[in-house]
Design an enzyme around this catalytic site. Structure first.
Site, PDB file in Angstrom:
ATOM      1  N   LYS A   1       0.846  -1.193   0.000  1.00  0.00           N
ATOM      2  CA  LYS A   1       0.000   0.000   0.000  1.00  0.00           C
ATOM      3  C   LYS A   1       0.881   1.242   0.000  1.00  0.00           C
ATOM      4  CE  LYS A   1      -3.911  -1.747   2.756  1.00  0.00           C
ATOM      5  NZ  LYS A   1      -5.041  -1.562   1.849  1.00  0.00           N
TER       6      LYS A   1
ATOM      7  N   ARG B   1     -10.225 -11.479   2.802  1.00  0.00           N
ATOM      8  CA  ARG B   1     -11.082 -12.572   2.327  1.00  0.00           C
ATOM      9  C   ARG B   1     -10.357 -13.913   2.431  1.00  0.00           C
ATOM     10  NH1 ARG B   1     -11.829  -9.553  -3.279  1.00  0.00           N
ATOM     11  NH2 ARG B   1     -11.347  -7.839  -1.864  1.00  0.00           N
TER      12      ARG B   1
HETATM   13  N1  BES Z   1      -8.260  -3.574   4.708  1.00  0.00           N
HETATM   14  C1  BES Z   1      -8.386  -3.295   3.340  1.00  0.00           C
HETATM   15  C2  BES Z   1      -9.685  -2.600   2.975  1.00  0.00           C
HETATM   16  C3  BES Z   1      -9.911  -1.268   3.618  1.00  0.00           C
HETATM   17  C4  BES Z   1      -9.116  -0.175   3.308  1.00  0.00           C
HETATM   18  C5  BES Z   1     -10.957  -1.093   4.503  1.00  0.00           C
HETATM   19  C6  BES Z   1      -9.344   1.037   3.909  1.00  0.00           C
HETATM   20  C7  BES Z   1     -11.188   0.124   5.108  1.00  0.00           C
HETATM   21  C8  BES Z   1     -10.367   1.201   4.816  1.00  0.00           C
HETATM   22  C9  BES Z   1      -8.311  -4.586   2.501  1.00  0.00           C
HETATM   23  O1  BES Z   1      -7.477  -5.561   3.011  1.00  0.00           O
HETATM   24  C10 BES Z   1      -7.781  -4.191   1.163  1.00  0.00           C
HETATM   25  O2  BES Z   1      -6.688  -3.727   1.102  1.00  0.00           O
HETATM   26  N2  BES Z   1      -8.580  -4.400   0.111  1.00  0.00           N
HETATM   27  C11 BES Z   1      -8.198  -4.068  -1.213  1.00  0.00           C
HETATM   28  C12 BES Z   1      -8.741  -5.144  -2.136  1.00  0.00           C
HETATM   29  C13 BES Z   1      -8.274  -5.042  -3.551  1.00  0.00           C
HETATM   30  C14 BES Z   1      -6.789  -5.276  -3.633  1.00  0.00           C
HETATM   31  C15 BES Z   1      -8.992  -6.054  -4.410  1.00  0.00           C
HETATM   32  C16 BES Z   1      -8.765  -2.703  -1.585  1.00  0.00           C
HETATM   33  O3  BES Z   1      -9.898  -2.404  -1.199  1.00  0.00           O
HETATM   34  O4  BES Z   1      -8.060  -1.927  -2.222  1.00  0.00           O
HETATM   35 ZN    ZN Z   2      -5.465  -5.422   2.350  1.00  0.00          ZN
END
Ligand code: BES
Ligand code: ZN
Ligand code: ZN
Length: 494
Positions: free
Chosen positions: A272, A346
């Site tokens: 990230k 997930r």
């Molecule tokens: N924990 C995050 C989602 C999230 C981010 C929730 C900010 C609340 C606030 C999750 O693990 C994630 O990073 N999801 C990705 C999925 C994608 C790579 C398909 C996302 O949402 O960017």
């Molecule tokens: Zn994530």
């Protein structure tokens, strides 16, 4: 600790000197006319003077709380609650009124409720919950001794209504919400998977819950490849699935609560960027909410068996970390093609849901800060949910309205699944395109729940700047009150 509650049936006497007082009044009733004109209440003259000074009518302060210093030295906040408004609006209004009093860091707050017997009960419930939840001091590591710290609210004195149980379930809800927020706020070096598990173990001992940790060794042996994949990037071997069980003698229903407990989400190899990694210590919020509901049900003596499953891990980058194109085998035997290591939630939930579903609970609910797209879709004032059962979905919406934690149902139609079609494995973990990822994530999870009536709650409202409804802090603990409401409905339907 939540403030001690003292209840007095009699209305508060005008001659009693009180430092901080919250006066909660019902809106005028059409049949009986203006409540303010017809009834005596604490600080009435001062409120009337305030209205004249501001050239306002009593109706105008409905939903807009006001405060004033009384001649006797009391700080008084008045709030007129319109029961035709939503519970969310009513809670927001009480939260604002309470803030007037909290500016003085009181250790004791008086609440006076007025109206008929039913109104007094409803207003007392609202005011007590809001005061309990906002009286707690959340973790802070500031060392500036000159600053005046908010003191923990030690005592609430309620005038005008008495509840026989001392609002046991309401108290439980406030305690559960506070626990969820406390855990979520803790910095990630203070809540590693190891430290988290230890805390939960201690809590389980105190509360009489059975505690079992499926550690990595065990999970590897069982074939929980989806969970294990996420943990590979961590040096420590402290991740695992924690199973708590609360058994109630004679209880017929069993509910499984499942929570995403990622103590820090770096994104893994699909790292990230700074702005998005910041705050990712809160990615364990789902597990804290599940734990909060369990605590509330325990303290509120709800006659339901609860299995609580916490998927506790971190998502790190490193030489052993899982990567794009890896194919792993989940606990249920399904093969998963990894597309993005940041979709770790997930993965850990897949195996945790498989484990939880094996016990065939009557209802299974999972909580997770799962997708950024849910936040894009709803912002942070609502959370979105998915269900494989229409009756449950309806109950979920109604529960949200009753408790003030608002939720919206999202679709989970099978044709969306095309986005998860893999050429090499049974399923892709996510799609390369980010479109409707919250829906794809829910469909992915649905593979692991079998036929269990299930709700997946994607917690977009876990953090809302300035608070939300009854809760004044940015981290909201959203989901605890809703979960308790769902448990109550499950009990009613037996
Ligand atoms: N924990 C995050 C989602 C999230 C981010 C929730 C900010 C609340 C606030 C999750 O693990 C994630 O990073 N999801 C990705 C999925 C994608 C790579 C398909 C996302 O949402 O960017
Ligand atoms: Zn994530
Ligand atoms: Zn995450």
């Amino acid at each position: 600790m939540i403030a001690k509650l003292i209840q007095k049936t009699s209305p508060v006497s005008q001659s009693t000197k009180i430092n901080q007082l919250l006066v909660v009044l019902p809106k005028q009733d059409k049949s009986s006319g203006n409540f303010l004109n017809q009834h005596i209440f604490y600080g009435k003259e001062a409120l009337e003077a305030l209205l004249i000074r501001r050239k306002m009518k009593a109706e105008e302060i409905c939903g807009v709380p006001v405060s004033a210093n009384l001649e006797n030295g009391s700080l008084c906040a008045w709030v007129i609650v319109d029961q035709e408004e939503s519970i969310f609006e009513q809670q927001t209004c009480l939260c604002k009124a309470l803030q007037f009093l909290q500016e003085e860091n009181p250790e004791e707050i008086h609440i006076a409720v007025y109206g008929n017997a039913k109104e007094k009960r409803i207003l007392a419930e609202l005011a007590i919950f809001v005061t309990w939840v906002n009286g707690a001091v959340l973790p802070s590591r500031k060392t500036d001794r000159k600053r005046i710290y908010k003191k923990e609210l030690a005592k609430i004195i309620l005038h005008g209504y008495k509840d026989a149980s001392g609002f046991a379930l309401l108290r439980g809800k406030a305690e559960g919400n506070t626990l969820a927020r406390e855990l979520t706020i803790l910095p990630p070096n203070e809540l590693t998977p190891d430290l988290y598990c230890r805390r939960v173990k201690k809590l389980a001992k105190d509360k009489g819950w059975k505690y079992q940790k499926f550690d990595l060794k065990k999970l590897r042996k069982m074939g929980a490849g989806a969970f294990i994949a996420v943990t590979q990037g961590s040096d420590s071997e402290d991740a695992g699935i924690v199973h708590l069980r609360r058994s109630v003698k004679g209880a017929k229903k069993s509910v499984a609560l499942v929570g995403k407990g990622i103590c820090f989400d770096t994104g893994g190899h699909n790292l990230k960027p700074t702005r998005y990694m910041h705050g990712m210590h809160e990615d364990m919020n789902g597990s804290a909410v599940a734990l909060g509901i369990l605590l509330a049900a325990t303290h509120g003596n709800l006659a339901v068996n609860i299995d609580c499953w916490l998927a506790i891990a971190q998502n790190h980058i490193g030489p052993h970390a899982y990567k794009q194109n890896d194919v792993v085998t989940a606990l249920n035997g399904d093969t998963i093609e990894i597309i993005n290591t940041d979709a770790e939630g997930r993965m850990v939930l897949a195996d945790t849901l498989s484990l939880a579903a094996k016990q065939k609970p009557n209802v299974m609910i999972d909580f997770a800060t799962l997708t950024g797209t849910m936040c894009v879709a709803l912002g942070s004032r609502y959370s979105g949910f998915f269900s494989n059962n229409d009756n449950l979905a309806q109950q979920a919406v109604v529960s949200g309205k009753i408790c003030g934690e608002r939720v919206l149902a999202f679709p989970m139609d099978q044709d969306y699944k095309i986005g998860l079609k893999s050429t090499i494995a049974d399923i892709k973990q996510c799609s390369m395109e980010n479109e409707a990822d919250h829906i794809l994530a829910a469909l992915f999870l649905s593979r692991f729940v079998n036929k269990t009536p299930w709700i997946h709650m994607d917690l977009s409202a876990s953090r809302n700047t300035g608070g939300l409804g009854a809760v004044g802090s940015d981290v909201t603990g959203f989901g605890v009150a809703w979960g308790v409401q769902m448990l109550q409905r499950t009990l009613q339907n037996q």
